[in-house]
Design a protein around this motif. Structure first.
Motif, mmCIF file in Angstrom:
data_model
loop_
_atom_site.group_PDB
_atom_site.id
_atom_site.type_symbol
_atom_site.label_atom_id
_atom_site.label_comp_id
_atom_site.label_asym_id
_atom_site.label_seq_id
_atom_site.Cartn_x
_atom_site.Cartn_y
_atom_site.Cartn_z
ATOM 1 N N ARG A 1 0.826 -1.202 0.000
ATOM 2 C CA ARG A 1 0.000 0.000 0.000
ATOM 3 C C ARG A 1 0.869 1.265 0.000
ATOM 4 N NH1 ARG A 1 -3.168 -3.283 -0.903
ATOM 5 N NH2 ARG A 1 -5.280 -3.612 -0.084
ATOM 6 N N LEU A 2 0.532 2.183 -0.887
ATOM 7 C CA LEU A 2 1.060 3.546 -0.825
ATOM 8 C C LEU A 2 0.126 4.352 0.063
ATOM 9 C CD1 LEU A 2 2.792 5.988 -1.859
ATOM 10 C CD2 LEU A 2 1.107 6.191 -3.710
ATOM 11 N N VAL A 3 0.684 5.065 1.038
ATOM 12 C CA VAL A 3 -0.116 5.899 1.923
ATOM 13 C C VAL A 3 0.443 7.320 1.924
ATOM 14 C CG1 VAL A 3 -0.755 3.951 3.410
ATOM 15 C CG2 VAL A 3 1.263 5.343 3.969
ATOM 16 N N ASP A 4 -0.346 8.232 2.452
ATOM 17 C CA ASP A 4 0.085 9.622 2.585
ATOM 18 C C ASP A 4 0.594 9.829 4.002
ATOM 19 O OD1 ASP A 4 0.423 12.319 2.794
ATOM 20 O OD2 ASP A 4 -1.691 12.846 2.510
ATOM 21 N N GLY A 5 1.924 9.817 4.133
ATOM 22 C CA GLY A 5 2.544 10.055 5.428
ATOM 23 C C GLY A 5 3.331 11.347 5.457
ATOM 24 N N MET A 6 2.982 12.272 4.562
ATOM 25 C CA MET A 6 3.793 13.478 4.419
ATOM 26 C C MET A 6 3.675 14.450 5.585
ATOM 27 S SD MET A 6 3.774 14.173 0.296
ATOM 28 C CE MET A 6 2.193 13.440 -0.113
ATOM 29 N N ASP A 7 2.680 14.243 6.453
ATOM 30 C CA ASP A 7 2.636 15.037 7.677
ATOM 31 C C ASP A 7 3.643 14.543 8.708
ATOM 32 O OD1 ASP A 7 0.728 16.846 6.881
ATOM 33 O OD2 ASP A 7 -0.962 15.694 7.652
ATOM 34 N N SER A 8 4.181 13.343 8.478
ATOM 35 C CA SER A 8 5.099 12.737 9.443
ATOM 36 C C SER A 8 6.501 12.506 8.888
ATOM 37 C CB SER A 8 4.534 11.391 9.928
ATOM 38 O OG SER A 8 3.303 11.561 10.597
ATOM 39 N N LEU A 9 6.742 12.903 7.633
ATOM 40 C CA LEU A 9 8.040 12.636 7.016
ATOM 41 C C LEU A 9 8.396 13.769 6.049
ATOM 42 C CD1 LEU A 9 10.259 10.323 6.781
ATOM 43 C CD2 LEU A 9 9.114 9.724 4.630
ATOM 44 N N THR A 10 9.628 14.255 6.161
ATOM 45 C CA THR A 10 10.132 15.254 5.209
ATOM 46 C C THR A 10 11.356 14.707 4.502
ATOM 47 O OG1 THR A 10 11.562 16.325 6.854
ATOM 48 C CG2 THR A 10 9.308 17.179 6.632
ATOM 49 N N SER A 11 11.658 15.298 3.345
ATOM 50 C CA SER A 11 12.853 14.901 2.593
ATOM 51 C C SER A 11 13.547 16.145 2.071
ATOM 52 C CB SER A 11 12.482 13.986 1.425
ATOM 53 O OG SER A 11 13.622 13.734 0.625
ATOM 54 N N SER A 12 14.743 16.395 2.545
ATOM 55 C CA SER A 12 15.499 17.558 2.077
ATOM 56 C C SER A 12 16.132 17.309 0.717
ATOM 57 C CB SER A 12 16.594 17.917 3.086
ATOM 58 O OG SER A 12 17.491 16.832 3.264
ATOM 59 N N GLY A 13 16.103 16.062 0.250
ATOM 60 C CA GLY A 13 16.645 15.756 -1.067
ATOM 61 C C GLY A 13 15.816 16.324 -2.198
ATOM 62 N N LEU A 14 14.663 16.878 -1.861
ATOM 63 C CA LEU A 14 13.772 17.460 -2.864
ATOM 64 C C LEU A 14 13.708 18.973 -2.751
ATOM 65 C CD1 LEU A 14 10.842 14.907 -2.422
ATOM 66 C CD2 LEU A 14 12.624 14.851 -4.166
ATOM 67 N N ASP A 15 14.688 19.559 -2.093
ATOM 68 C CA ASP A 15 14.584 20.977 -1.737
ATOM 69 C C ASP A 15 15.063 21.945 -2.812
ATOM 70 O OD1 ASP A 15 13.393 20.453 0.626
ATOM 71 O OD2 ASP A 15 15.118 20.875 1.892
ATOM 72 N N SER A 16 15.633 21.464 -3.898
ATOM 73 C CA SER A 16 16.039 22.374 -4.956
ATOM 74 C C SER A 16 15.755 21.749 -6.315
ATOM 75 C CB SER A 16 17.525 22.723 -4.852
ATOM 76 O OG SER A 16 18.328 21.670 -5.330
ATOM 77 N N PHE A 17 15.530 22.602 -7.292
ATOM 78 C CA PHE A 17 15.277 22.125 -8.649
ATOM 79 C C PHE A 17 16.468 21.322 -9.161
ATOM 80 C CE2 PHE A 17 15.482 22.522 -13.238
ATOM 81 C CZ PHE A 17 14.185 22.221 -13.630
ATOM 82 N N ALA A 18 17.679 21.799 -8.900
ATOM 83 C CA ALA A 18 18.875 21.114 -9.389
ATOM 84 C C ALA A 18 19.009 19.716 -8.784
ATOM 85 C CB ALA A 18 20.123 21.936 -9.071
#
Length: 372
Positions: free
Chosen positions: A240-257
């Motif tokens: 199952r894919l779930v929405d856990g984005m209130d409990s998990l962040t990812s800094s690897g997505l913080d810039s376009f580059a």
């Protein structure tokens, strides 16, 4: 207007509408993590790392705050050359639940990340395995809520993406089109195509991991997250894919580059698996041109077309925007950029062309290694 132009305009509108309908319908099946955490047994966290001095401290600090009582954390260092090991050792000294394994890199035939996760699992004893990327940070209730989701959905594997810590253009220019493409070939519950897996965070029951053959069965896999979820599904497990984005962040997505390089890396690796670098480059090049046309055509038809052509262009533009909007809302981000969805599709096409060019020139490097 010629018959061919009418048919082409109608086809673009129809394809855009079908893709949007599928994306919207798929996101409606993705449920959030439960509000209440549960204690579902011992959880072993495995974190593969290679030159992660900028992120590993925050990742480990957040995992050490987990409210789940029975937890062990295994960090597997894949021949880092920076301060990663030094930082991890500070956490090992401060918390007996944290341990460090060092490797000299993968043996022949293994992908580096897959080998690191394989090595980590061998040193764990939990009923559940939790694989997280080192650029993620977890809320204190993440582990308990993942277990609650597994209980609610009677699932053997639960996966969630992390949300960005900084809003940036990559989400609507690159990740929204990627999501549409992902949902065309994979599904959140594994019922259609492949099973969705998100490398940011994958919780799997150990018995399901063993039944699927573990990481050894995927030793050379570069698109390891989707491949792993699919292997668990194919072995009889429920995913199952779930929405856990209130409990998990990812800094690897913080810039376009950062996102561009990450997406290109995965795309080059995927292309190489289609029959070699030359074939992969050809497929990626054609796909890139198709995406550029898919994005530009609705705009040109809407602004310069007449009659049916203009109507079809507006329908295609609206449909692409609707698919875009569903993804941005699912990621808890502003959907105001949805009107620029055609530009996002064209940008994604440019990324595919970049990946095709690098495939022709011999591949792409990721942290000093050829990712093919």
């Amino acid at each position: 207007m010629g018959k061919g132009a009418i048919l082409g305009s109608a086809a673009l509108a129809a394809v855009s509408a079908v893709r949007a309908a599928r994306t919207i319908a798929t996101w409606r099946t993705v449920e959030p993590l439960p509000d209440m955490a549960v204690d579902g047994g011992k959880v072993s966290v495995v974190i593969p790392v290679r030159d992660e001095e900028k992120t590993i401290d925050g990742c480990l600090a957040s995992l050490r705050t987990q409210r789940h009582a029975d937890l062990e954390i295994v960090v597997v260092d894949d021949a880092s050359t920076d301060r990663t090991v030094e930082i991890v050792r500070e956490h090992v000294d401060a918390d007996p639940r944290v341990s460090l394994i060092r490797t000299d890199g993968p043996p022949a035939g293994w992908a580096g990340k897959v080998h690191a996760m394989f090595q980590g699992v061998a040193e764990t004893s939990g009923d559940w395995l939790l694989f997280v990327d080192s650029d993620t940070e977890s809320a204190p209730d993440l582990v308990g809520k993942l277990l609650a989701a597994a209980a609610r959905d009677d699932a053997d594997l639960i996966t969630t993406p992390g949300r960005p810590t900084l809003a940036n253009s990559s989400w609507w220019l690159l990740l929204a089109p990627t999501n549409v493409l992902l949902f065309e070939g994979a599904s959140p519950d594994g019922s259609r195509g492949k099973a969705v897996g998100i490398g940011h965070c994958i919780l799997v029951r150990r018995t399901a991991y063993d039944k699927a053959g573990g990481w050894r069965a995927l030793s050379s896999e570069r698109a390891d997250d989707v491949a792993f979820a699919t292997a668990v599904r194919d072995a009889g497990g429920r995913t199952r894919l779930v929405d856990g984005m209130d409990s998990l962040t990812s800094s690897g997505l913080d810039s376009f580059a950062d996102v561009w390089r990450s997406q290109r890396k995965s795309t080059v690796a995927g292309g190489a698996m289609l029959g070699g670098p030359a074939v992969g480059a050809a497929v990626l090049g054609l796909a890139g041109l198709a995406h550029i046309g898919y994005g530009l055509a609705p705009v040109l038809m809407s602004l310069r077309g007449q009659g049916f052509t203009r109507l079809a262009g507006l329908v295609a533009w609206a449909a692409q925007s609707a698919a875009h909007r569903s993804y941005m809302r699912a990621c808890h981000m502003s959907a105001a950029t949805s009107v620029f969805a055609p530009a996002a599709n064209a940008t994604f096409g440019a990324l595919l062309l970049d990946a095709a060019w690098r495939s022709l020139r011999g591949g792409d490097l990721w942290k000093g290694r050829d990712i093919r």
